[in-house]
Scaffold this motif. Structure first.
Motif, PDB file in Angstrom:
ATOM      1  N   ALA A  41       0.076  -2.486   9.693  1.00  0.00           N
ATOM      2  CA  ALA A  41       1.405  -1.928   9.959  1.00  0.00           C
ATOM      3  C   ALA A  41       1.466  -1.344  11.368  1.00  0.00           C
ATOM      4  O   ALA A  41       2.449  -1.537  12.096  1.00  0.00           O
ATOM      5  CB  ALA A  41       1.740  -0.857   8.923  1.00  0.00           C
ATOM      6  N   LEU A  42       0.419  -0.636  11.774  1.00  0.00           N
ATOM      7  CA  LEU A  42       0.404  -0.052  13.118  1.00  0.00           C
ATOM      8  C   LEU A  42       0.346  -1.130  14.190  1.00  0.00           C
ATOM      9  O   LEU A  42       0.934  -0.986  15.266  1.00  0.00           O
ATOM     10  CB  LEU A  42      -0.798   0.884  13.268  1.00  0.00           C
ATOM     11  CG  LEU A  42      -0.776   2.157  12.420  1.00  0.00           C
ATOM     12  CD1 LEU A  42      -2.046   2.959  12.642  1.00  0.00           C
ATOM     13  CD2 LEU A  42       0.440   3.004  12.745  1.00  0.00           C
ATOM     14  N   SER A 179       4.668   8.026  10.704  1.00  0.00           N
ATOM     15  CA  SER A 179       5.740   7.565   9.825  1.00  0.00           C
ATOM     16  C   SER A 179       5.470   6.141   9.338  1.00  0.00           C
ATOM     17  O   SER A 179       5.634   5.836   8.152  1.00  0.00           O
ATOM     18  CB  SER A 179       7.079   7.631  10.565  1.00  0.00           C
ATOM     19  OG  SER A 179       8.123   7.123   9.763  1.00  0.00           O
ATOM     20  N   VAL A 180       5.037   5.270  10.245  1.00  0.00           N
ATOM     21  CA  VAL A 180       4.747   3.880   9.870  1.00  0.00           C
ATOM     22  C   VAL A 180       3.578   3.823   8.892  1.00  0.00           C
ATOM     23  O   VAL A 180       3.614   3.076   7.900  1.00  0.00           O
ATOM     24  CB  VAL A 180       4.448   3.046  11.131  1.00  0.00           C
ATOM     25  CG1 VAL A 180       3.919   1.661  10.753  1.00  0.00           C
ATOM     26  CG2 VAL A 180       5.700   2.912  11.982  1.00  0.00           C
ATOM     27  N   ALA A 181       2.530   4.609   9.162  1.00  0.00           N
ATOM     28  CA  ALA A 181       1.383   4.630   8.250  1.00  0.00           C
ATOM     29  C   ALA A 181       1.798   5.130   6.869  1.00  0.00           C
ATOM     30  O   ALA A 181       1.345   4.606   5.843  1.00  0.00           O
ATOM     31  CB  ALA A 181       0.275   5.509   8.826  1.00  0.00           C
ATOM     32  N   GLY A 182       2.660   6.153   6.830  1.00  0.00           N
ATOM     33  CA  GLY A 182       3.148   6.650   5.547  1.00  0.00           C
ATOM     34  C   GLY A 182       3.957   5.599   4.806  1.00  0.00           C
ATOM     35  O   GLY A 182       3.818   5.439   3.581  1.00  0.00           O
ATOM     36  N   GLU A 183       4.794   4.865   5.534  1.00  0.00           N
ATOM     37  CA  GLU A 183       5.571   3.798   4.902  1.00  0.00           C
ATOM     38  C   GLU A 183       4.654   2.708   4.349  1.00  0.00           C
ATOM     39  O   GLU A 183       4.909   2.165   3.266  1.00  0.00           O
ATOM     40  CB  GLU A 183       6.540   3.201   5.923  1.00  0.00           C
ATOM     41  CG  GLU A 183       7.657   4.143   6.350  1.00  0.00           C
ATOM     42  CD  GLU A 183       8.487   3.562   7.474  1.00  0.00           C
ATOM     43  OE1 GLU A 183       8.260   2.383   7.822  1.00  0.00           O
ATOM     44  OE2 GLU A 183       9.356   4.270   8.006  1.00  0.00           O
ATOM     45  N   ALA A 184       3.593   2.390   5.093  1.00  0.00           N
ATOM     46  CA  ALA A 184       2.658   1.359   4.627  1.00  0.00           C
ATOM     47  C   ALA A 184       1.953   1.804   3.349  1.00  0.00           C
ATOM     48  O   ALA A 184       1.789   1.019   2.406  1.00  0.00           O
ATOM     49  CB  ALA A 184       1.641   1.046   5.721  1.00  0.00           C
ATOM     50  N   ARG A 185       1.518   3.066   3.307  1.00  0.00           N
ATOM     51  CA  ARG A 185       0.869   3.572   2.099  1.00  0.00           C
ATOM     52  C   ARG A 185       1.832   3.555   0.913  1.00  0.00           C
ATOM     53  O   ARG A 185       1.473   3.134  -0.197  1.00  0.00           O
ATOM     54  CB  ARG A 185       0.364   4.998   2.340  1.00  0.00           C
ATOM     55  CG  ARG A 185      -0.942   5.090   3.113  1.00  0.00           C
ATOM     56  CD  ARG A 185      -1.319   6.548   3.331  1.00  0.00           C
ATOM     57  NE  ARG A 185      -1.453   7.271   2.067  1.00  0.00           N
ATOM     58  CZ  ARG A 185      -2.611   7.490   1.441  1.00  0.00           C
ATOM     59  NH1 ARG A 185      -3.734   7.027   1.969  1.00  0.00           N
ATOM     60  NH2 ARG A 185      -2.650   8.173   0.315  1.00  0.00           N
ATOM     61  N   ASP A 186       3.059   4.016   1.129  1.00  0.00           N
ATOM     62  CA  ASP A 186       4.030   4.042   0.033  1.00  0.00           C
ATOM     63  C   ASP A 186       4.312   2.635  -0.485  1.00  0.00           C
ATOM     64  O   ASP A 186       4.396   2.412  -1.703  1.00  0.00           O
ATOM     65  CB  ASP A 186       5.326   4.701   0.506  1.00  0.00           C
ATOM     66  CG  ASP A 186       5.168   6.201   0.720  1.00  0.00           C
ATOM     67  OD1 ASP A 186       4.185   6.777   0.207  1.00  0.00           O
ATOM     68  OD2 ASP A 186       6.017   6.796   1.421  1.00  0.00           O
ATOM     69  N   ALA A 187       4.468   1.680   0.438  1.00  0.00           N
ATOM     70  CA  ALA A 187       4.735   0.298   0.015  1.00  0.00           C
ATOM     71  C   ALA A 187       3.529  -0.288  -0.711  1.00  0.00           C
ATOM     72  O   ALA A 187       3.678  -1.046  -1.683  1.00  0.00           O
ATOM     73  CB  ALA A 187       5.089  -0.555   1.232  1.00  0.00           C
TER      74      ALA A 187
END
Length: 499
Positions: A41-42, A179-187
């Motif tokens: 994601a990053l 924010s991107v890392a958090g979105e990747a974990r949530d997904a």
């Protein structure tokens, strides 16, 4: 989950863009771990890619600001002439011709002084012998501020501000990266949850089909009423529908994760690899200290405050009167020939020099005093902003900790619900075989077990979501996945796009 290794973003790009492991043919399952999802994601998020250029652009401003110390060389030539009468009403006309060739080198010094070295040449060609000469001149001059504008801090203020802007841009990039890392974990965990729910639906369907097969055998044997067969048929049909919906949900969440990661593979993504531990250990005090130290939004505000306090110091200096010491010294030569004039200059027999002071102060000095007042107010506002943000960060950490505790308690409760549901289903299956429970009773108990398993799956996913929010609140979400990246690495990524 913490990793011992430290991955640079360049390594992430190489892993995911060069190695063929992430690609597969259509339909083939693609295993992906949580760490891989975050790094991918990053490396590929389009919004983050746009943000990557900001630190590199800010770095060019530092170089531009440093150009004030670049020496400047100049060369100027001029040819001029004049014809004039020596005596009124007489026909005799005198002629003079002049040619200038001047070379100079000047530079701003860190103390605020300006220094200049000049080599000037005057060539004269006139009607008389006295007007034919060459006059070279070599001189050094300087001007050093003693009050306003004195010192490296004031002179290089543009460089300092540009460097702070560069750090601020890198901090803003890390805010976006979190924010991107958090979105990747949530997904990722959303897909894990969906696949576990799919397995629950398959298990429910298997139980319903087994029950239906047993009912068919017992109806044929004449030991079970045919109405029971209708109940089991309905139970199978409903669970087939539930499984179809679960499969569609898996496909939907897989697509969302694929788009977020910009994954090139065509097959379904299957979460794999080591998952985070069931529970993380933490200390509220340590977590709060970590947040105050590592959160990039706090870092950006601190950099802004540092800039504002610096501007206040500069404004205080610029509000002083302008007082400067000036001076110059040099040698000059004079002769009919240029070579002889250079010898005359080198002899040092005709030096010149000067030294003086210059003073200026605008009456009232309103502009400078207004700038100083504005800078002091902005610095005070920045300090208040930091206190507010630090308090908010501490509150966010405490809230995340409470949320994790609540979500983990939900996992424990849901686990007991699953154990109870499994025991009840086993009991009702036995009772159904001896006629003490109807098919409807068994299917209802099995549905309760499926609901308990869904609750357990949701509790686990919710807990991981709480963990994500906790690590975002402390600012260490990237480090948890073994990722450390500084401003220079971010800038290198931007320049790589231009090659």
């Amino acid at each position: 989950m913490r990793r011992a290794g430290v991955f640079r973003i360049a390594a992430a790009l190489w892993i995911f863009l060069v190695l063929p492991a992430g690609r597969s043919s259509a339909g083939e399952e693609i295993a992906i771990s949580l760490d891989e999802a975050v790094r991918m994601a990053l490396a590929r998020n389009l919004g983050l890619a746009v943000e990557t250029f900001s630190p590199a652009i800010a770095a060019t401003a530092v170089r531009r600001a440093g150009a004030i110390y670049n020496p400047s060389i100049s060369l100027a030539t001029e040819h001029r002439g004049e014809d004039f009468r020596l005596v009124p009403d007489e026909p005799a006309v005198a002629r003079s011709r002049f040619f200038d060739a001047n070379l100079s080198l000047d530079r701003l010094l860190t103390s605020g002084a300006t220094a200049k070295v000049s080599f000037e040449n005057l060539f004269s060609r006139g009607s008389g012998a006295a007007s034919r000469f060459a006059q070279p001149e070599l001189s050094v001059s300087f001007s050093q501020p003693l009050l306003a504008g004195r010192g490296e801090e004031v002179t290089g203020r543009g460089i300092t501000v540009a460097r702070d802007a560069r750090e601020s841009a890198a901090a803003e990039w890390r805010v976006r990266a979190l924010s991107v890392a958090g979105e990747a974990r949530d997904a990722f965990f959303s897909l894990v949850k969906s696949r576990e729910e799919q397995e629950t639906r398959r298990a429910s369907l298997a139980v319903a089909r087994q029950l239906h097969a047993e009912n068919e055998a017992r109806v044929r044997a004449g030991v079970l009423a045919s109405i029971e067969l209708l109940d089991s048929e309905f139970g199978v049909a409903r669970r087939e529908k539930d499984l179809l919906e679960a499969e569609n949900d898996v496909l939907e969440r897989t697509d969302r994760l694929r788009v977020l990661l910009q994954h090139p593979g065509a097959g379904p993504l299957v979460p794999g690899g080591p998952l985070p531990p069931a529970r993380i250990e933490f200390s509220e005090k340590v977590a709060t200290e970590t947040a105050l130290r590592m959160r990039p939004d706090l870092e950006a505000v601190r950099v802004a405050l540092r800039t504002e306090e610096f501007q206040a110091r500069v404004s205080r200096n610029l509000a002083l009167p302008s007082l400067a010491v000036t001076g110059s010294a040099g040698l000059q030569g004079l002769s009919a020939g240029y070579g002889n004039s250079l010898d005359d200059l080198a002899s040092g027999e005709t030096p010149f020099w000067s030294i003086g002071l210059s003073f200026a102060y605008p009456l009232g000095n309103d502009a400078a005093m207004a700038d100083l007042a504005e800078a002091r107010l902005k610095a005070a506002r920045g300090r208040a902003s930091i206190r507010s943000l630090e308090a908010s960060a501490a509150l966010e950490v405490r809230s995340a900790i409470r949320d994790m505790e609540t979500k983990f308690r939900a996992i424990e409760v849901s686990g007991k619900g699953v154990a109870l549901g499994e025991a009840r289903l086993a009991s009702f299956l036995k009772r159904g075989k001896i006629g003490l429970a109807t098919t409807k009773d068994v299917l209802e108990v099995e549905a309760d077990l499926a609901a308990a398993r869904d609750a357990q799956t949701a509790a686990r996913a919710d807990y991981q979501g709480a963990v994500t929010r906790f690590y975002r609140s402390t600012g260490e979400l990237l480090e948890v996945h073994g990722i450390r990246i500084g401003g220079k690495e971010i800038e290198a990524m931007a320049w790589k796009e231009l090659r």
